[in-house]
Design a protein around this motif. Structure first.
Motif, short mmCIF file in Angstrom:
data_model
loop_
_atom_site.label_atom_id
_atom_site.label_comp_id
_atom_site.label_asym_id
_atom_site.label_seq_id
_atom_site.Cartn_x
_atom_site.Cartn_y
_atom_site.Cartn_z
N THR A 186 -13.10 -29.29 -16.47
CA THR A 186 -11.65 -29.55 -17.40
C THR A 186 -10.90 -30.45 -16.79
O THR A 186 -10.00 -31.15 -17.48
N MET A 187 -11.05 -31.12 -15.34
CA MET A 187 -10.05 -30.95 -14.83
C MET A 187 -10.70 -32.98 -14.98
O MET A 187 -10.20 -33.95 -14.67
N VAL A 219 -7.91 -29.85 -21.53
CA VAL A 219 -7.17 -28.99 -20.37
C VAL A 219 -6.27 -28.43 -21.25
O VAL A 219 -5.58 -28.48 -21.57
N GLY A 220 -6.30 -27.05 -20.64
CA GLY A 220 -5.52 -25.70 -21.15
C GLY A 220 -4.09 -25.79 -20.69
O GLY A 220 -3.71 -24.88 -19.19
N TRP A 236 -14.69 -19.74 -17.50
CA TRP A 236 -14.04 -20.49 -16.98
C TRP A 236 -14.65 -21.05 -15.90
O TRP A 236 -15.74 -20.78 -15.30
N LYS A 248 0.36 -19.87 -17.53
CA LYS A 248 0.29 -19.83 -18.86
C LYS A 248 1.37 -19.13 -19.81
O LYS A 248 1.69 -20.23 -20.69
N ARG A 251 -15.45 -26.90 -26.14
CA ARG A 251 -13.71 -26.24 -26.53
C ARG A 251 -12.98 -27.33 -26.55
O ARG A 251 -12.82 -27.70 -26.33
N1 GLU Z 1 -7.94 -23.79 -16.69
C1 GLU Z 1 -7.21 -24.54 -17.07
C2 GLU Z 1 -8.48 -25.13 -17.90
O1 GLU Z 1 -9.43 -23.87 -18.36
C3 GLU Z 1 -6.19 -25.44 -16.39
C4 GLU Z 1 -7.29 -26.30 -15.62
C5 GLU Z 1 -8.28 -25.56 -14.61
O2 GLU Z 1 -7.96 -25.49 -13.44
O3 GLU Z 1 -9.50 -25.83 -14.74
O4 GLU Z 1 -8.39 -25.46 -18.99
#
Ligand code: GLU
Length: 392
Positions: A15-16, A37-38, A124, A238, A370
């Motif tokens: 994700t990052m 990104v979330g 995740w 969040k 996603r």
């Molecule tokens: N938890 C968020 C996501 O899934 C933030 C990025 C991360 O730390 O993975 O996008």
């Protein structure tokens, strides 16, 4: 350079990594809409920012206690009591630099080489790698779109053996958006209660971004008997739109918390003093912005779900919460001669539609992508238009 075996066990967080790649392209002038990104797009509410400014002015700029300031720990204890009906004492709480660090510290403290950790899939992105870094073996408990990502407790029971050390719950789930309601949690706990050596983690970080008919429950609300071997993981990122402030926390048995504290004392020392003051203010006051943000996420969710279902071969069920949707492209990929999997699909969407998304396989499940809806409605409308055109 010869690196450690340990570091070679893990990959950069997808994700990052995908977000920085998309932002890089954007900075080069490409018109990319970033749905990777979330991270809430809303600003941190003013009452929280003001309290951080005040903390600086008052000189709260030094190391704090390793496990967090007394003030923030009290706010967390009060929050767990009033919002979650759970009782904790100060030595059962530790504050860290984000919920990710809380998870990391917890696993480092309890997982030994060869220990098995059961993780419902999709999960995740960081769960599996944090387990591996701790020396453990991630064991996947499959769930699927067709079954609404429900947990089959017989399968859970079948995965348990003498090496099983931990079962990880994340509800509402990133990336599927599934909420484990009390009925499901009761079924899960009926299995876990029999296996007294298994620890449980409850990652409640999306607790407030939730529109399921039932009020948020975690496993301890339905099975208090598991309290001694359950660690609650949460943070302010969040709900209060405070991702960059890096404040997460864990609540659990005092011996586990003590070991997490030892590890923290040898790594980051403590979380930022200013962020801790702000997080305490966030938790201690009614956040009027929170229901507003939630309402907006739900509006975006409804829009995106309906738009995705208009694309041939794409199916998207409504979620229970979080700011992700996780559509199935199973039929789309079956019919498509050029794209063979969701990684190629995500790349195609980036190149053709200039929309950045995360492939489902990063979360351990193929044929999905996603989409983060933590972006303004106009950008979402444009993204859906582009998706529709490039995928039709
Ligand atoms: N938890 C968020 C996501 O899934 C933030 C990025 C991360 O730390 O993975 O996008």
């Amino acid at each position: 350079m010869k690196f450690s075996k340990r570091i070679n066990l893990i990959q950069p967080s997808s994700t990052m990594a995908l977000t920085s790649k998309a932002n890089e392209l954007k900075h080069k002038g490409e018109d990319i809409i970033v749905l990777t990104v979330g991270e809430p797009d809303f600003d941190t509410p003013n009452y929280i920012k003001d309290s951080a400014k005040k903390a600086i002015d008052e000189g709260l700029t030094k190391y704090t206690a390793i496990d967090g300031t007394a003030e923030l720990k009290k706010s967390i204890i009060d929050k767990l009591k009033t919002e979650n009906n759970l009782e904790y004492s100060s030595n059962e709480i530790i504050v860290s630099a984000g919920c990710k660090q809380s998870i990391f510290n917890f696993l480092q403290a309890v997982i030994d080489d060869g220990d098995e950790v059961i993780i419902p899939q999709p999960y995740w992105v960081s769960y599996a790698d944090i387990v591996k870094y701790s020396g453990g073996i991630p064991v996947m408990l499959q769930t699927n779109y067709e079954n609404n990502f429900d947990i089959d407790v017989t399968e859970l029971e079948n995965l348990i053996n003498e090496k099983t050390k931990l079962f990880m719950i994340n509800s509402p789930n990133n990336p599927s958006g599934k909420y484990y309601d009390s009925e499901l949690l009761k079924k899960i706990s009926s299995v876990l209660i029999k296996h007294t050596n298994i620890l449980v983690s409850s990652d409640d970080i999306y607790e407030h971004i939730h529109w399921h008919a039932e009020k948020f429950h975690n496993i301890l609300n339905v099975c208090p008997e598991l309290k001694q071997r359950t660690v609650i993981l949460n943070g302010v990122s969040k709900a209060y739109s405070m991702t960059g402030w890096r404040i997460g926390y864990a609540a659990g048995d005092k011996e586990i918390i003590k070991k997490m504290k030892t590890l923290q004392s040898q790594s980051t020392s403590c979380a930022s003093s200013i962020s801790q003051a702000a997080a305490s203010t966030a938790l201690n006051n009614t956040c009027h912005e929170l229901p507003e943000m939630n309402k907006e996420y739900k509006k975006r969710h409804d829009f995106v779900v309906s738009e995705l279902n208009k694309i041939d071969g794409v199916e998207c069920k409504p979620t229970d919460g979080t700011f992700y949707v996780f559509p199935s492209f199973k039929d789309y990929l079956k019919e498509n001669k050029l794209l063979s999997n969701d990684t190629e699909l995500a790349l195609y969407i980036l190149e053709k539609a200039k929309v950045a998304v995360v492939p489902g396989s990063a979360f351990g499940i193929d044929n999905h992508i996603r989409i983060s809806i933590a972006i303004d409605m106009d950008s979402l409308k444009e993204a859906m238009k582009r998706l529709n055109t490039s995928l039709s």
